[in-house]
Motif scaffolding. Sequence first.
Motif, PDB file in Angstrom:
ATOM      1  N   PHE A   1      -5.705   0.229  -6.946  1.00 38.06           N
ATOM      2  CA  PHE A   1      -6.509  -0.201  -5.844  1.00 38.06           C
ATOM      3  C   PHE A   1      -6.814  -1.871  -6.156  1.00 38.06           C
ATOM      4  N   PHE A   2      -7.318  -2.428  -7.296  1.00 43.04           N
ATOM      5  CA  PHE A   2      -7.921  -3.683  -7.366  1.00 43.04           C
ATOM      6  C   PHE A   2      -6.602  -4.549  -7.326  1.00 43.04           C
TER       7      PHE A   2
ATOM      8  N   ASP B   1     -11.407  -1.219   5.891  1.00 43.00           N
ATOM      9  CA  ASP B   1     -10.785  -2.632   5.801  1.00 43.00           C
ATOM     10  C   ASP B   1     -10.689  -3.236   7.372  1.00 43.00           C
TER      11      ASP B   1
ATOM     12  N   MET C   1       0.858  -1.164  -0.049  1.00 44.04           N
ATOM     13  CA  MET C   1       0.149  -0.019  -0.070  1.00 44.04           C
ATOM     14  C   MET C   1       1.011   1.054  -0.188  1.00 44.04           C
TER      15      MET C   1
ATOM     16  N   ASN D   1      -3.880  -4.109  -5.906  1.00 47.64           N
ATOM     17  CA  ASN D   1      -3.204  -4.143  -4.563  1.00 47.64           C
ATOM     18  C   ASN D   1      -4.210  -4.828  -3.615  1.00 47.64           C
ATOM     19  N   LYS D   2      -5.525  -5.038  -3.893  1.00 44.99           N
ATOM     20  CA  LYS D   2      -6.332  -5.508  -3.016  1.00 44.99           C
ATOM     21  C   LYS D   2      -6.124  -7.133  -3.518  1.00 44.99           C
ATOM     22  N   LYS D   3      -6.141  -7.509  -4.532  1.00 41.79           N
ATOM     23  CA  LYS D   3      -5.767  -8.890  -4.773  1.00 41.79           C
ATOM     24  C   LYS D   3      -4.247  -9.392  -4.025  1.00 41.79           C
TER      25      LYS D   3
ATOM     26  N   ARG E   1      -3.083  -7.947  -1.410  1.00 46.44           N
ATOM     27  CA  ARG E   1      -3.526  -7.790   0.151  1.00 46.44           C
ATOM     28  C   ARG E   1      -4.332  -9.120   0.544  1.00 46.44           C
ATOM     29  N   ASP E   2      -5.358  -9.416   0.050  1.00 41.73           N
ATOM     30  CA  ASP E   2      -5.967 -10.696   0.426  1.00 41.73           C
ATOM     31  C   ASP E   2      -5.061 -11.905   0.378  1.00 41.73           C
TER      32      ASP E   2
ATOM     33  N   LEU F   1      -9.755   2.055   1.063  1.00 37.87           N
ATOM     34  CA  LEU F   1      -9.712   0.605   1.661  1.00 37.87           C
ATOM     35  C   LEU F   1     -11.199   0.178   2.255  1.00 37.87           C
TER      36      LEU F   1
END
Length: 334
Positions: A70-71, A154, A62, A73-75, A77-78, A151
């Motif tokens: 964002f998307f 989150d 991040m 990084n979200k993958k 992150r998950d 986020l």
Amino acid sequence: MKHLFFIHSHTLFLTSIGVVDYLNLPHKDVLFVYSRNYKTTIPTDIESVDISNQMEDTFYIMLSWSRRNFFYNKKIRDDLVSFFDDFVQEHTSGRAYRLYIPHLQHHAFQIMATNPRCDEIFFIQEGGRAMIPLQTGKISFLNAVYNKLILHNDSRVWKCSNWFPNEHTPYSRPVKAFAFDKDYFCDAPEQTILVKWPHIPISVSIDEQRPFFLLEGAVELGQVEGNLYNNAVKVLINEFAESKNYIKFHPAQKAEARHLILNMFKEKKCEVEELPMDIPFELIVVNFHNLKLYGFGTSLLFYGKSFGHHVVSRENLLMKSKRYRIYSKGLAKL
């Protein structure tokens, strides 16, 4: 109950041993989790595991403020949340655990702290020089906006530049801290518990009468200009060098820079012995008494002060650099 200690330096290793001894924890219930490719030659029967790659990946997920990423990084992150949750399951066998970390700024620490099996977190002292502006739970306006809009608040990670949680962060309980310096965490923890480093014999002979010159990698890390730093080192040597001396270089200092500084002692017709890199200086300050320590702003000077040695800092010589003044703003002074 399992006890997980995250360690990336000699200081964290020694402080963690101090916490284990203070709490009288059974070694079979303790796990040392190493990162930054940390290795130690200090013997211990405590189980350890290295997850340097995953810790580094988590550090970078991040750094970008871009909504476009964002998307992506979200993958990532998950995936990392899943990794650390699986890590907990594997190494705790589904039991509750307590987490011992230096702060809550790193996303890996946030993920571990917000796992449902985490009973409580504790901070442990990772350095010698207090970073005063970070000893708070206050999140900046920009970070708060990022957490809400990007986020979507989150429940496992949040963006912050401070170390401590507050009532609005996913982990929101007060934090107790373990330290060897009562002032390191300022007044931010609910309680600061003082622990002692272990006395571990070292395989190097030390003459306690000689002065020690303790340097940092400030030039290599971009904190100060090379010429200014070298001139400051020369002033330090001219002022405090005796007929026989020790010097401790920073691992980041290159061979050329070391050679230049060693020649400064020769020009003054003084002998100097370079302390080996594989002997943590932290063990020297524990095993010996009344040492004479000279330098600028390295954490090693703060360790020396904490353990009652004679410490002199000439950091004022580096303050001629605007770059260094910006770097050192908010850092504790000797």
